[in-house]
Scaffold this active site. Structure first.
Site, short mmCIF file in Angstrom:
data_model
loop_
_atom_site.label_atom_id
_atom_site.label_comp_id
_atom_site.label_asym_id
_atom_site.label_seq_id
_atom_site.Cartn_x
_atom_site.Cartn_y
_atom_site.Cartn_z
N ASP A 41 8.82 -2.52 30.48
CA ASP A 41 8.12 -1.37 29.92
C ASP A 41 6.64 -1.51 30.23
OD1 ASP A 41 8.36 1.04 27.87
OD2 ASP A 41 6.53 -0.05 27.38
N GLU A 43 2.56 0.19 29.66
CA GLU A 43 1.63 1.12 29.03
C GLU A 43 0.59 1.46 30.09
OE1 GLU A 43 3.95 0.98 25.81
OE2 GLU A 43 2.32 2.40 26.24
N HIS A 182 5.00 1.67 21.23
CA HIS A 182 4.10 1.98 22.34
C HIS A 182 3.29 0.75 22.77
CE1 HIS A 182 5.09 6.20 22.44
NE2 HIS A 182 4.88 6.29 21.13
N ASP A 187 8.43 -2.54 23.14
CA ASP A 187 9.30 -1.48 23.66
C ASP A 187 10.37 -2.04 24.58
OD1 ASP A 187 7.07 1.43 23.91
OD2 ASP A 187 7.63 0.13 22.24
#
Length: 588
Positions: A41, A43, A182, A187
């Site tokens: 994952d 960001e 987030h 995540d």
């Protein structure tokens, strides 16, 4: 890793030639239980891999349901992080100031994931960013096998079970041990639990190997496959597309900045929505309307849905089916719920999606400001029959002239200020009421008053945002486009009246002048468009990349407007009333 050579079953008596032989599981492919997955994952600073950067990488390596290792690192994106991204992820410029760059982090991640199957929730997003980063850094992209848990969820989890396929929704439904927040590693951990839950369901579909999993994800129903030709001539431009049936009636209206790619997606295995498959089955023609840029496409879509009400569009079909709250124009004004505003309506709140929401806001207002609630048109010379509310002392009884027009006007003045500026004439009394009820341990009643307060604030915030733009007779704004030209919009009283594109190297002001000269004429200062259109325009205008070219009037919001209580909307379900009271009191 064990390499299996000639893994075919043979009897101890011979080669088994000419006999029926039970194939081993390896003949069917690599068992899912033997695959090492790396669930990743990211960001990022935005949604486009060509113009945004990675701020955090999180990954978990698993095999056979067992966690083998984890990888996590903040990343210095080399650019400022937008405040909205910081609010969403909690990652700030200060946090990444001393973090390594993606050039340093990516080799370590690629080594961690080497030889594994990558898994991500909405894999095209994460893999797209990783691949783009590799290209920019000059690293060879290893082209790993990829599994998308969104695609699997669409095929394995019914809408009756979950309303959507977002990671948070699936994590809650499958009771993941980690809640997504987030942040990349959290995540990724949540996605691991979702992946394992989905793999459990695959067994009932006869999927036990990676090869079967890949085929399961690619399967395209015949009714979609045979209609793929309808998408062949759709341009790869921003615009609106309309699916039409044999009678040439609109079935569905959609929009995209790349219509060709979006329309093709309706004919792939990724389209698992039953309604959309039925829509495609009934489609005989796809019409397209090219637009100058994404904003024009979004607005045209809203208008076409409102005009034609296609059966397969769920949202925005009835923008006229809203309610407004206005002050009547009479000696003793009252609040009236109406379906449409008229030219003389100077003070209003809304729109409300339901009459119930409007009534809740009325309840909040009259609890703070004792306006009359009767519907009788009152005379300043002749008294009218008294109502029950006046007898109970919950109305100043203008019907009996117990309050002068001037004194009543002061009450109305407090309300108009709360509607268009400082909401404290309503917020203050309601907070005091909440405090009193909470002090008496009447918490359910206090929570009910808070709900009404939230209803009023939500309406006031929306109204003030809409009013700020609808009062402007004309403004022109522009945003850099992907080709380094300019996307230009002309808006009058909240309505998009002209849109265009200035090519790279051309004088954009020449385009502006043409667009203004040929723009649609709008008369009056009332919202000249449905609220959903004006709010879409506002979202575009408020983007940091948008530049205001010129405006006939100043674009501003009240300094002490309702927006300063926006935090309270997010805390509407907070069980601790004392926290709500303390924070709200600090803003009075």
């Amino acid at each position: 890793m064990v390499d299996v050579v000639n893994g075919r079953g043979a009897s101890a008596e011979g080669s088994g030639r000419g006999r029926a032989v039970q194939p081993s599981l390896l003949d069917r492919g690599e068992p899912l239980s033997d695959i090492t997955f790396v669930v990743v994952d990211l960001e990022t600073t935005g949604v486009a891999s060509d113009s945004s950067a990675i701020t955090e990488v999180g990954a978990v390596k698993v095999r056979g349901g067992e966690i083998l290792g984890e990888f996590g690192s903040l990343v210095n994106p080399g650019e400022p992080i937008d405040a909205r991204i910081t609010m969403l992820t909690g990652i700030s410029d200060e946090m990444v100031r001393d973090a390594p760059s993606i050039r340093e982090v990516l080799p370590a991640f690629l080594e961690f994931a080497a030889g594994c199957v990558l898994v991500a929730h909405n894999a095209p997003f994460d893999v797209g960013f990783l691949k783009a980063a590799a290209d920019r850094c000059g690293y060879a992209w290893p082209k790993p096998r990829v599994v998308d848990t969104v695609v699997l969820a669409r095929r394995l989890v019914d809408r009756d079970e979950v309303p959507n396929k977002r990671l948070g929704t699936l994590a809650r439904y499958f009771r993941a041990t980690v809640s997504p927040n987030h942040r990349a590693l959290a995540d990724a951990r949540a996605t691991v639990d979702v992946l394992h839950a989905l793999i459990e369901r695959l067994g009932s579909h006869g999927v036990h190997t990676y090869e079967e999993l890949a085929e399961f994800g690619r399967a395209v129903p015949p009714e979609l496959r045979k209609k793929r030709h309808l998408a062949e001539k759709v341009p790869d431009r921003p615009g609106v597309y309309i699916f039409r049936d044999a009678d040439d009636q609109p079935l569905y209206v959609g929009t995209s900045i790349n219509m060709a790619a979006r329309v093709r997606s309706y004919f792939t295995a990724g389209e698992t929505r039953r309604q959309m498959r039925e829509m495609v089955r009934r489609t005989t023609r796809i019409e397209t309307v090219e637009c100058a840029h994404g904003l024009e496409a979004e607005v045209r879509e809203l208008r076409m849905i409102a005009a034609h009400k296609p059966p397969f569009n769920r949202r925005s079909k009835n923008p006229e089916g809203v309610n407004w709250l206005k002050l009547t124009d009479e000696a003793y004004p009252r609040l009236s719920i109406v379906r449409q505003l008229s030219a003389g309506d100077a003070h209003w709140l809304g729109p409300f999606s339901s009459r119930g929401a409007a009534e809740s806001t009325v309840d909040a207002i009259v609890e703070a400001i004792p306006l009359r609630q009767c519907t009788t048109r009152l005379s300043v010379r002749k008294m009218s029959p008294v109502c029950a509310l006046a007898e109970l002392g919950r109305c100043p009884a203008p019907c009996r002239h117990e309050i002068s027009v001037e004194a009543y006007g002061e009450l109305v003045g407090g309300l108009t200020e709360a509607m268009s500026g400082d909401p404290d004439p309503v917020v203050g009394p309601l907070l005091a009421r909440i405090e009193s009820l909470a002090g008496a341990e009447r918490f359910e009643e206090a929570a009910a008053v808070r709900e009404r307060l939230v209803s009023f604030l939500r309406a006031a915030i929306r109204t003030q945002r809409l009013a700020a733009i609808t009062r402007i007779a004309e403004w022109v704004a522009a945003r850099r486009s992907a080709d380094r030209g300019w996307d230009i919009a002309v808006v009058r009283h909240g309505r998009l009246v002209s849109a265009g594109h200035s090519a790279p190297g051309a004088d954009p002001m020449s385009t502006v002048e043409v667009l203004v000269a040929t723009a649609e004429t709008v008369v009056g200062e009332l919202p000249a468009a449905y609220a959903n259109e004006t709010e879409r325009i506002l979202h575009w205008l408020e983007d940091p990349e948008t530049r205001l070219v010129r405006s006939s009037d100043g674009w501003s919001s009240p300094v002490r407007g309702a927006g300063r209580y926006g935090w309270l909307l997010a805390k509407a379900q907070d069980a601790d009333l004392s926290v709500t009271l303390r924070r709200a009191r600090s803003r009075l």
